[in-house]
Design a protein around this motif. Structure first.
Motif, short mmCIF file in Angstrom:
data_model
loop_
_atom_site.label_atom_id
_atom_site.label_comp_id
_atom_site.label_asym_id
_atom_site.label_seq_id
_atom_site.Cartn_x
_atom_site.Cartn_y
_atom_site.Cartn_z
N GLU A 89 -5.74 -2.43 9.01
CA GLU A 89 -6.95 -2.07 8.28
C GLU A 89 -6.64 -1.32 6.98
O GLU A 89 -7.55 -1.01 6.21
CB GLU A 89 -7.85 -1.20 9.16
N LEU A 90 -5.38 -1.00 6.75
CA LEU A 90 -5.00 -0.26 5.54
C LEU A 90 -4.54 -1.22 4.45
O LEU A 90 -3.76 -2.13 4.70
CB LEU A 90 -3.89 0.74 5.87
N GLU A 91 -5.04 -1.01 3.24
CA GLU A 91 -4.69 -1.87 2.11
C GLU A 91 -4.03 -1.05 1.01
O GLU A 91 -4.06 0.18 1.04
CB GLU A 91 -5.98 -2.53 1.57
N GLU A 92 -3.45 -1.74 0.05
CA GLU A 92 -2.81 -1.08 -1.09
C GLU A 92 -3.76 -0.07 -1.74
O GLU A 92 -4.91 -0.40 -2.04
CB GLU A 92 -2.41 -2.13 -2.13
N ILE A 113 -1.41 4.77 0.59
CA ILE A 113 -0.54 3.67 1.04
C ILE A 113 -0.05 2.88 -0.17
O ILE A 113 -0.83 2.55 -1.08
CB ILE A 113 -1.32 2.72 1.98
N ARG A 114 1.24 2.57 -0.17
CA ARG A 114 1.82 1.70 -1.20
C ARG A 114 2.45 0.49 -0.51
O ARG A 114 3.40 0.63 0.25
CB ARG A 114 2.87 2.47 -2.01
N LEU A 115 1.87 -0.66 -0.72
CA LEU A 115 2.35 -1.90 -0.09
C LEU A 115 3.35 -2.59 -1.02
O LEU A 115 3.40 -2.28 -2.20
CB LEU A 115 1.15 -2.80 0.22
N PRO A 116 4.18 -3.54 -0.55
CA PRO A 116 4.13 -4.13 0.79
C PRO A 116 4.89 -3.35 1.86
O PRO A 116 4.69 -3.55 3.03
CB PRO A 116 4.80 -5.50 0.58
N GLU A 117 5.79 -2.44 1.44
CA GLU A 117 6.62 -1.77 2.45
C GLU A 117 5.85 -0.73 3.25
O GLU A 117 6.30 -0.30 4.31
CB GLU A 117 7.81 -1.07 1.78
N GLY A 118 4.70 -0.30 2.74
CA GLY A 118 3.94 0.72 3.46
C GLY A 118 4.43 2.12 3.21
O GLY A 118 4.24 3.02 4.02
#
Length: 458
Positions: A89-92, A113-118
């Motif tokens: 449920e968490l997005e960038e 949160i910083r994606l893609p690594e999370g």
């Protein structure tokens, strides 16, 4: 490394084997990996274990705990190599708050949160207030003083310390039973030595003191107990919870704390239904409130995850401004006259605060601050530089109010002798980790200089 010298946990040769995990970060790391069967979602008024939506918050938590006790599988989360369902449920760019409610303090941290690594970026530095559950114990002690007298309570704590501890343990167990919808009274067992010592001290009984006091919501039980009505118990929580809610309200008013997706309540005090209800009322549905099962172990489990991957926190905020005192060329009109030092015909300004990093500044993992230092004499073996800190973002001089010496940077330049007329020792300090680290190189020879920072003896 000083931590190894005092703890003996690792050898001096390999100090990097010991990693310091920050409590709010550990809680944050664990919470973002929660799976649905490991938490209570107050936003839906139900646990994520199939319990009835009609269950109140307190019973939901107790049922969840019973479920965890019976189903041992749900406690093996740390060895499951899977991404938590909450993660989906968490997005960038999503932001969440971790509220760590312990015994002594309540610490708040905001992560993004910083994606893609999370990876996680700290948006707001951990802020603590003395609003832990121990505040409820203080309120109970004040209530006892009101009934039996401050002089008696002070003497009882000195003369019968073991009995005082027994009394506070008895209160602790009843404190955990406090809930918004409780209707039956709570009985607190009074140790016999309390009853006996009071009779000797005052010349009349505990029962008499309760009858004569104007505290009508605490009665004497024939079984030798203080009987408190639920409202009386709840009122002991009010000052502490009010402080926490005020702290949270101020946090949510900050621009960097907008659009918070989740609020994670962790720590032992997070189990309190009274606190849970107060946080729900404050948020008014603006964020989902998530409480992990075994909230008291959240930090421990998060610390283990942090040890497996310390790079998960990519950006932190510095809690203080750090720097050293230096001499700068004196500038008329800019520098105060009392800071003037004339040496060999050159006018210098003393006590200038050379800032390495400012309070509340975002610092990336591995970010370095570079400075160069020169030994005062060619024969000098050790350079010792005092490190100063301040809560203010901008400090001009190390002599200002609020600036204090907090550590020592030590450069061991023995064994790196050089024929150069002026030796330059280039020093690198790393601020983005959970510890401040130092490295140094003799520029003329390229040889490594032993560098260490000591914050423990200050």
């Amino acid at each position: 490394n000083q931590k190894t010298a005092y703890s003996g946990l690792v050898s001096r040769e390999n100090p990097e084997q010991l990693i310091i995990a920050l409590e709010p970060e550990a809680a944050s790391i664990y919470c973002r990996k929660l799976r649905l069967h490991q938490m209570v979602d107050l936003g839906t008024q139900t646990t994520q274990n199939g319990f009835s939506p009609s269950d109140n918050v307190g019973s939901g938590m107790s049922q969840a705990k019973e479920h965890v006790r019976r189903n041992r599988q749900s406690r093996t989360f740390l060895v499951e190599n899977v991404i938590g369902e909450l993660w989906s449920e968490l997005e960038e760019g999503d932001r969440y708050v971790v509220v760590d409610c312990g015994g002594g303090t309540v610490d708040l941290t905001v992560h993004q949160i910083r994606l893609p690594e999370g990876h996680l970026k700290e948006l707001y530095k951990a802020s603590g207030g003395p609003y832990g559950s121990i505040g409820i114990d203080y309120e109970f002690e004040k209530l006892l003083c009101k009934i039996f007298g401050q002089d008696f309570i002070d003497q009882f704590k000195i003369k019968r310390p073991a009995a005082w501890v027994d009394l506070m343990i008895a209160f602790e167990s009843r404190k955990r039973a406090a809930a918004p919808d409780r209707t039956n009274p709570l009985n607190i067992n009074l140790p016999f030595s309390f009853i006996d010592y009071y009779k000797k001290f005052r010349g009349h009984s505990v029962e008499h003191a309760l009858r004569k006091s104007n505290v009508d919501f605490v009665k004497w039980s024939s079984q030798g107990m203080l009987r408190m009505n639920p409202d009386a118990m709840n009122s002991l929580f009010k000052p502490t919870i009010d402080h926490i809610i005020q702290h949270l309200t101020e946090l949510f008013e900050k621009p960097e704390v907008s659009d918070i997706k989740f609020l994670f309540l962790v720590g032992g005090f997070a189990e309190s239904p009274l606190l849970q209800q107060a946080v729900q009322n404050m948020l008014q549905g603006r964020s989902r409130i998530i409480i992990p099962h075994d909230v008291g172990l959240t930090i421990l489990k998060g610390a283990v995850l942090f040890g497996l991957d310390p790079s998960v926190i990519k950006v932190r905020r510095s809690p203080l401004t750090y720097g050293v005192g230096v001499l700068n060329r004196f500038v008329e009109g800019k520098h105060p006259p009392e800071k003037l030092l004339v040496k060999d015909g050159t006018r210098w300004c003393t006590d200038v605060f050379d800032t390495f990093i400012a309070a509340d500044q975002s610092v990336a993992l591995g970010e370095m601050v570079k400075r160069s230092y020169t030994p005062a004499k060619p024969s000098q073996q050790v350079i010792v530089i005092h490190v100063y800190c301040s809560e203010k973002e901008n400090a001009s001089f190390i002599s200002e109010p609020g600036v204090r010496k907090c550590g020592t940077l030590r450069l061991d330049v023995s064994g790196t002798e050089s024929t150069a007329a002026r030796r330059e020792i280039q020093t690198l300090m790393q601020f983005g980790d959970t510890e401040i680290r130092a490295m140094a190189v003799d520029v003329s020879t390229g040889r490594t200089v032993k560098a260490s920072i000591d914050f423990l003896s200050h």
